[in-house]
Design an enzyme around this catalytic site. Structure first.
Site, PDB file in Angstrom:
ATOM      1  N   TYR A 261      26.075 -12.784  44.213  1.00  0.00           N
ATOM      2  CA  TYR A 261      25.308 -14.010  44.431  1.00  0.00           C
ATOM      3  C   TYR A 261      23.905 -13.887  43.862  1.00  0.00           C
ATOM      4  CZ  TYR A 261      22.899 -11.406  48.045  1.00  0.00           C
ATOM      5  OH  TYR A 261      22.157 -10.462  48.702  1.00  0.00           O
TER       6      TYR A 261
ATOM      7  N   ILE B 257      23.775 -17.472  56.645  1.00  0.00           N
ATOM      8  CA  ILE B 257      23.264 -18.797  57.009  1.00  0.00           C
ATOM      9  C   ILE B 257      24.397 -19.822  57.058  1.00  0.00           C
ATOM     10  CG2 ILE B 257      20.908 -18.388  56.202  1.00  0.00           C
ATOM     11  CD1 ILE B 257      21.628 -19.863  53.601  1.00  0.00           C
TER      12      ILE B 257
ATOM     13  N   PHE C  41      22.164 -21.343  45.671  1.00  0.00           N
ATOM     14  CA  PHE C  41      22.831 -20.048  45.501  1.00  0.00           C
ATOM     15  C   PHE C  41      23.982 -20.173  44.509  1.00  0.00           C
ATOM     16  CE2 PHE C  41      21.013 -19.247  49.695  1.00  0.00           C
ATOM     17  CZ  PHE C  41      20.696 -17.910  49.656  1.00  0.00           C
TER      18      PHE C  41
ATOM     19  N   PHE D  82      14.871 -15.260  44.755  1.00  0.00           N
ATOM     20  CA  PHE D  82      14.394 -14.440  45.873  1.00  0.00           C
ATOM     21  C   PHE D  82      15.364 -13.334  46.244  1.00  0.00           C
ATOM     22  CE2 PHE D  82      16.301 -18.294  47.677  1.00  0.00           C
ATOM     23  CZ  PHE D  82      17.301 -17.750  48.476  1.00  0.00           C
ATOM     24  N   ASP D  83      16.603 -13.404  45.768  1.00  0.00           N
ATOM     25  CA  ASP D  83      17.572 -12.344  46.053  1.00  0.00           C
ATOM     26  C   ASP D  83      18.714 -12.446  45.055  1.00  0.00           C
ATOM     27  OD1 ASP D  83      18.838 -10.202  47.264  1.00  0.00           O
ATOM     28  OD2 ASP D  83      19.540 -11.328  49.002  1.00  0.00           O
TER      29      ASP D  83
ATOM     30  N   TYR E 196      17.381 -21.392  56.338  1.00  0.00           N
ATOM     31  CA  TYR E 196      16.539 -20.643  57.277  1.00  0.00           C
ATOM     32  C   TYR E 196      15.648 -21.539  58.123  1.00  0.00           C
ATOM     33  CZ  TYR E 196      18.209 -16.563  54.812  1.00  0.00           C
ATOM     34  OH  TYR E 196      19.015 -15.600  54.281  1.00  0.00           O
TER      35      TYR E 196
END
Length: 194
Positions: free
Chosen positions: A115, A143, A186, A125-126, A169
């Site tokens: 992902y 989430i 995502f 961010f990731d 979040y």
């Protein structure tokens, strides 16, 4: 002491810059430090300063929250009009990039995924892709937007998810990189259901 004083200012300056304070007045900041260090009377008490700062940051936080909510809503509204984007009852949006043929996970399963997560600004961010390894986790350990999407996916699927803040979040955000009320994007590849 000149270097030590500069080093102290450097650390405080970096902290202040990270707060994104508009129209910061460095001269007034330095004057207040000089007043305290030289034992002079200050313009207001420490308690008054604390109240003033609390009110300022609460107002700033509320403004940022409203801006994030509005930006996310506008983004999702426009995105939902694109061909191929599906919007579920919850408000989750997704687009199928690659269709898989494997099985779909249940809430009790674990999954292995690749992902990449981004803010609507495009800031990553990731990313398991950047780390070069997949991530394994329980379907319900993520989430809400992911929990819903994973159970709709099949092994081999690669989807792009567009997740409103209430399925992400929420009002708290996550760490320094995901602000409160942030809509997230995502790319998710369901590699394996375990």
């Amino acid at each position: 002491m000149k270097k030590i004083s500069y080093a102290l200012g450097l650390g405080i300056g970096q902290q202040l810059k990270s707060m994104n304070i508009e129209n910061f007045d460095a001269k007034e900041f330095c004057r207040s430090i000089e007043d305290v260090m030289n034992g002079r009377e200050t313009d207001f008490s420490a308690r008054e300063a604390q109240v003033m700062l609390s009110e300022y940051f609460e107002k700033k936080q509320a403004e940022e929250a409203q801006a994030n909510i509005a930006a996310g809503k506008a983004y999702l509204e426009e995105n939902g009009k694109r061909e191929g984007v599906i919007t579920t009852k919850s408000g989750l949006q997704y687009e199928v990039l690659t269709e898989g043929t494997g099985k779909s996970p249940k809430a009790t399963d674990k999954v292995r995924c690749h992902y990449e997560g981004r803010l609507i600004s495009g800031t990553v961010f990731d990313s398991s892709y950047q780390r070069g390894e997949t991530a394994t986790f329980g379907v319900t350990q993520v989430i809400a937007g992911w929990v819903e999407a994973l159970q709709l996916m099949k092994e081999g699927d690669k989807w792009q998810l567009f997740i409103p803040y209430n399925l992400a979040y929420g009002e708290r955000g996550a760490g320094a990189q995901i602000p409160p009320f942030a809509t997230l994007i995502f790319d998710v590849e369901l590699v394996k259901v375990k």
